[in-house]
Structures are given as structure tokens and as C-alpha cells.
Enzyme design. Structure first.
Site, short mmCIF file in Angstrom:
data_model
loop_
_atom_site.label_atom_id
_atom_site.label_comp_id
_atom_site.label_asym_id
_atom_site.label_seq_id
_atom_site.Cartn_x
_atom_site.Cartn_y
_atom_site.Cartn_z
N HIS A 14 13.68 -31.80 4.04
CA HIS A 14 14.80 -32.40 3.33
C HIS A 14 15.61 -31.33 2.61
O HIS A 14 15.22 -30.17 2.53
CB HIS A 14 14.35 -33.51 2.36
CG HIS A 14 13.60 -33.04 1.14
ND1 HIS A 14 13.26 -33.89 0.11
CD2 HIS A 14 13.14 -31.82 0.79
CE1 HIS A 14 12.62 -33.22 -0.83
NE2 HIS A 14 12.52 -31.97 -0.44
N CYS A 33 15.73 -26.36 -3.97
CA CYS A 33 15.70 -27.58 -3.15
C CYS A 33 17.05 -27.88 -2.51
O CYS A 33 17.15 -28.75 -1.65
CB CYS A 33 15.25 -28.77 -4.00
SG CYS A 33 13.56 -28.59 -4.58
N HIS A 39 14.07 -27.52 3.59
CA HIS A 39 12.71 -27.01 3.42
C HIS A 39 11.77 -28.19 3.65
O HIS A 39 12.21 -29.33 3.69
CB HIS A 39 12.52 -26.41 2.02
CG HIS A 39 12.68 -27.42 0.94
ND1 HIS A 39 13.92 -27.79 0.45
CD2 HIS A 39 11.78 -28.18 0.28
CE1 HIS A 39 13.76 -28.72 -0.47
NE2 HIS A 39 12.47 -28.99 -0.60
N HIS A 41 7.85 -30.41 3.25
CA HIS A 41 6.68 -30.77 2.43
C HIS A 41 5.66 -31.47 3.31
O HIS A 41 6.02 -32.19 4.25
CB HIS A 41 7.06 -31.73 1.31
CG HIS A 41 7.99 -31.16 0.30
ND1 HIS A 41 7.57 -30.30 -0.69
CD2 HIS A 41 9.33 -31.32 0.12
CE1 HIS A 41 8.61 -29.96 -1.44
NE2 HIS A 41 9.69 -30.56 -0.97
N ASP A 79 7.59 -39.03 9.70
CA ASP A 79 6.78 -37.86 10.06
C ASP A 79 7.53 -36.97 11.05
O ASP A 79 8.05 -37.45 12.06
CB ASP A 79 5.44 -38.31 10.64
CG ASP A 79 4.49 -37.16 10.83
OD1 ASP A 79 4.45 -36.25 9.98
OD2 ASP A 79 3.76 -37.16 11.85
N HIS A 80 7.59 -35.67 10.73
CA HIS A 80 8.31 -34.69 11.55
C HIS A 80 9.79 -35.06 11.69
O HIS A 80 10.39 -34.88 12.75
CB HIS A 80 7.64 -34.50 12.91
CG HIS A 80 6.35 -33.75 12.80
ND1 HIS A 80 5.21 -34.30 12.25
CD2 HIS A 80 6.01 -32.47 13.10
CE1 HIS A 80 4.24 -33.41 12.25
NE2 HIS A 80 4.70 -32.29 12.75
N GLU A 124 4.34 -35.00 -3.49
CA GLU A 124 5.22 -34.08 -2.75
C GLU A 124 4.62 -32.67 -2.71
O GLU A 124 4.80 -31.94 -1.74
CB GLU A 124 6.61 -34.04 -3.41
CG GLU A 124 7.66 -33.39 -2.53
CD GLU A 124 9.04 -33.61 -3.10
OE1 GLU A 124 9.85 -34.29 -2.45
OE2 GLU A 124 9.32 -33.11 -4.21
NI NI Z 1 11.62 -30.53 -1.59
#
Ligand code: NI
Length: 135
Positions: A14, A33, A39, A41, A79-80, A124
Site C-alpha cells: 500500500h 508510508c 511498501h 506488510h 492477499d498479494h 500491521e
Molecule cells: Ni504501511
């Protein structure tokens, strides 16, 4: 009342920014961010269902069933994926852990066949998590 929890994991990317702010303002508010190319998580999701024990089964909810509901309604969508661009229930929303947790709540709230959705916990990072109980 007893509380039953199913944990699932998903990996997503995100970028946190608000298009109404300029680059400097976004960097001030969101820092790293706001990295333009995003980036990632490894999120840990905990879904808590509250209810009474069914005397015939000994369950509040069959956890295999809860697992399937979470995978079908949430994990397959996130996911992904890129949370800014790929996820219908996050469209137009800044994908902070707070907003993702509320979105996941809305995905699941009407789909729990026994007991009631009690909380969404979304980790997160190892040190940061949010918890949403509706409203
Ligand atoms: Ni983040």
C-alpha cells in the site's frame, strides 16, 4: 458469552497519501508510508466471534466454517494485492490499518452464521495493531 478467534495472515502492499494534500504535506503526515511506489506488510488478522455454546455441537461457531468465510470474503481479495488499487471494499479509502479493519468488519458482519462478529484485530507490524468492534 464466549469468544472464539480465527487468525489468518495476508501480504499486501500500500501507499498512504491523501490526494487532497500536496507532496510536501503528504510527506509530513505519512512519512515513509507515502513512498510513491508503495511498501508491503505481512498482516495478521484476528476475527473474534462472540456467542453462546451450542449444546449439540459444543461450538459457538465451527472454526473450519469461519476460516472459509474469512478466506472467501477477505483473504482472497487482499492477499498479494495492492490495497490502493486492487480491493473493491477499499476503493477511494486511505488503506491505513484502521480503515482496513473497518472494511474487513463490513465484509464479514452479515456473513457469520452463528454467534455475532465481536472484533476485528489487525496487526500491521509486530508492534502496531488496531482493533474494531463496529460503530
Ligand atoms: Ni504501511
Amino acid at each position: 458469552m464466549i469468544y472464539v478467534t480465527r487468525r489468518e495472515v495476508f501480504s499486501s502492499s500500500h501507499r498512504l497519501f491523501n490526494p487532497k494534500y500536496n507532496e510536501e504535506e503528504n510527506n509530513l503526515i505519512f512519512g515513509k508510508c507515502n513512498n510513491f511506489n508503495g511498501h508491503g506488510h505481512n498482516y495478521i488478522l484476528e476475527v473474534v466471534v462472540a456467542g453462546d455454546i451450542n449444546p449439540d455441537t459444543g461450538y459457538v461457531i465451527d472454526l473450519k466454517m469461519l476460516k472459509t468465510i474469512i478466506i472467501e470474503n477477505v483473504i482472497k481479495k487482499v492477499d498479494h494485492k495492492n490495497l490502493n488499487m486492487d480491493v473493491d471494499f477499499l476503493s477511494g479509502i486511505i488503506p491505513t490499518a484502521e480503515n482496513i479493519a473497518v472494511g474487513i468488519w463490513d465484509q464479514l458482519k452479515d456473513k457469520i452464521p452463528s454467534g455475532n462478529l465481536y472484533a476485528i484485530k489487525l496487526y500491521e507490524t509486530e508492534n502496531n495493531y488496531v482493533e474494531y468492534k463496529g460503530e
